[in-house]
Design a protein around this motif. Sequence first.
Motif, short mmCIF file in Angstrom:
data_model
loop_
_atom_site.label_atom_id
_atom_site.label_comp_id
_atom_site.label_asym_id
_atom_site.label_seq_id
_atom_site.Cartn_x
_atom_site.Cartn_y
_atom_site.Cartn_z
N VAL A 1 -9.60 0.72 13.36
CA VAL A 1 -8.20 0.77 12.93
C VAL A 1 -8.10 0.23 11.51
O VAL A 1 -8.58 -0.86 11.21
N ILE A 2 -7.49 1.01 10.63
CA ILE A 2 -7.28 0.62 9.23
C ILE A 2 -5.80 0.73 8.92
O ILE A 2 -5.15 1.70 9.30
N LEU A 3 -5.27 -0.28 8.24
CA LEU A 3 -3.87 -0.26 7.83
C LEU A 3 -3.77 -0.24 6.32
O LEU A 3 -4.31 -1.12 5.64
N LEU A 4 -3.09 0.76 5.79
CA LEU A 4 -2.79 0.83 4.37
C LEU A 4 -1.35 0.38 4.18
O LEU A 4 -0.43 0.96 4.75
N ASP A 5 -1.15 -0.67 3.37
CA ASP A 5 0.21 -1.19 3.18
C ASP A 5 0.26 -1.95 1.86
O ASP A 5 -0.76 -2.09 1.17
N ILE A 6 1.44 -2.44 1.51
CA ILE A 6 1.60 -3.22 0.29
C ILE A 6 1.94 -4.66 0.63
O ILE A 6 2.46 -4.95 1.72
N LEU A 7 1.65 -5.57 -0.28
CA LEU A 7 1.93 -6.98 -0.07
C LEU A 7 3.44 -7.20 0.04
O LEU A 7 4.21 -6.68 -0.77
N GLY A 8 3.85 -7.94 1.07
CA GLY A 8 5.27 -8.22 1.26
C GLY A 8 6.06 -7.08 1.84
O GLY A 8 7.29 -7.07 1.78
N SER A 9 5.38 -6.10 2.42
CA SER A 9 6.08 -4.96 3.01
C SER A 9 6.96 -5.42 4.16
O SER A 9 6.58 -6.26 4.97
N SER A 10 8.17 -4.84 4.22
CA SER A 10 9.10 -5.21 5.29
C SER A 10 8.85 -4.42 6.58
O SER A 10 9.56 -4.59 7.56
N SER A 11 7.86 -3.53 6.56
CA SER A 11 7.57 -2.74 7.76
C SER A 11 7.00 -3.60 8.88
O SER A 11 7.12 -3.27 10.06
N MET A 32 2.98 7.67 0.74
CA MET A 32 3.62 6.36 0.83
C MET A 32 2.96 5.52 1.91
O MET A 32 2.25 6.03 2.77
N VAL A 33 3.21 4.21 1.86
CA VAL A 33 2.77 3.29 2.90
C VAL A 33 3.96 2.95 3.79
O VAL A 33 5.12 3.12 3.36
N PRO A 34 3.73 2.47 5.01
CA PRO A 34 2.43 2.17 5.61
C PRO A 34 1.78 3.42 6.21
O PRO A 34 2.47 4.37 6.59
N VAL A 35 0.45 3.35 6.29
CA VAL A 35 -0.32 4.39 6.98
C VAL A 35 -1.31 3.68 7.91
O VAL A 35 -2.04 2.78 7.48
N LEU A 36 -1.31 4.07 9.16
CA LEU A 36 -2.27 3.56 10.14
C LEU A 36 -3.33 4.62 10.35
O LEU A 36 -3.00 5.78 10.63
N TYR A 86 -7.39 -4.38 6.89
CA TYR A 86 -6.21 -4.22 6.02
C TYR A 86 -6.66 -3.85 4.61
O TYR A 86 -7.53 -4.49 4.03
N LYS A 87 -6.05 -2.80 4.07
CA LYS A 87 -6.32 -2.37 2.71
C LYS A 87 -4.99 -2.36 1.95
O LYS A 87 -4.09 -1.60 2.29
N GLU A 88 -4.90 -3.24 0.96
CA GLU A 88 -3.67 -3.34 0.19
C GLU A 88 -3.60 -2.23 -0.86
O GLU A 88 -4.59 -1.93 -1.54
N GLU A 89 -2.42 -1.64 -0.97
CA GLU A 89 -2.22 -0.53 -1.90
C GLU A 89 -1.40 -0.97 -3.10
O GLU A 89 -0.54 -1.86 -3.00
N ASN A 90 -1.67 -0.34 -4.23
CA ASN A 90 -0.86 -0.48 -5.43
C ASN A 90 -0.15 0.85 -5.65
O ASN A 90 -0.78 1.85 -5.96
N MET A 91 1.18 0.85 -5.49
CA MET A 91 1.92 2.11 -5.54
C MET A 91 1.99 2.70 -6.94
O MET A 91 2.41 3.85 -7.12
N LEU A 92 1.59 1.92 -7.95
CA LEU A 92 1.51 2.46 -9.31
C LEU A 92 0.14 3.07 -9.59
O LEU A 92 -0.05 3.76 -10.59
#
Length: 205
Positions: free
Chosen positions: A90-100, A136-140, A115-121
């Motif tokens: 299981v891998i989670l793609l998300d951003i720091l401080g995500s409200s999801s 977009m994130v999140p992606v499981l 956990y793999k942190e994404e940079n949306m820029l």
Amino acid sequence: MGGGMEANKNKFIEDWGSARETLEQNFRWTRRNFALIGIFGIAVPILVYKGIVKEFNMQDEDAGRPYRKFIYMRIADSSVGQALKMAEEVILLDILGSSSGMRITLEEKGIEYEYKEENMLDKSPMLLQMNLVHKMVPVLIHNGKPICESLVILQYIDEVWKHKFPDLLPSDTYHLSQARFWADFVDKKESYLLFSRNSSFTPGV
């Protein structure tokens, strides 16, 4: 008996034989009996076994030596154990401080994940590949298969790991509709805030 000698009677053996005969004649496969067999025939031996293993591990730790390997450890180290572990990648793609709250969700369910942190820029190739539509994130990512959008991920986790407590979504229809509404609201609000703070960020690009 032969020779006219009378056998010495053992009351304990007679009572045990009588009780056994009664049980054989009256035993029925009821829910209660299934539960008793499950508790005393399966759960209790497993707990006792784990307690013994833990005791041995504590002794090994005090002596400063490697842990002795028991049955379940050998299985975990074997190719079968490794295959079973890979089957739940299981891998989670998300951003720091995500409200999801996906990380909290997975941890609440007791699901091991990476956990793999994404940079949306500067979106990673994995994100662009796994979320082709919105990017977009999140992606499981479960066993190489992507699941996108917060609510869809929540429902997926609840259904795939339904044997794990607690349930993430309510069973009541009205409360479920409210949960869906707020999950959708949070998703859209977060995307809007992300877009407004970063003028160079464009959803879906």
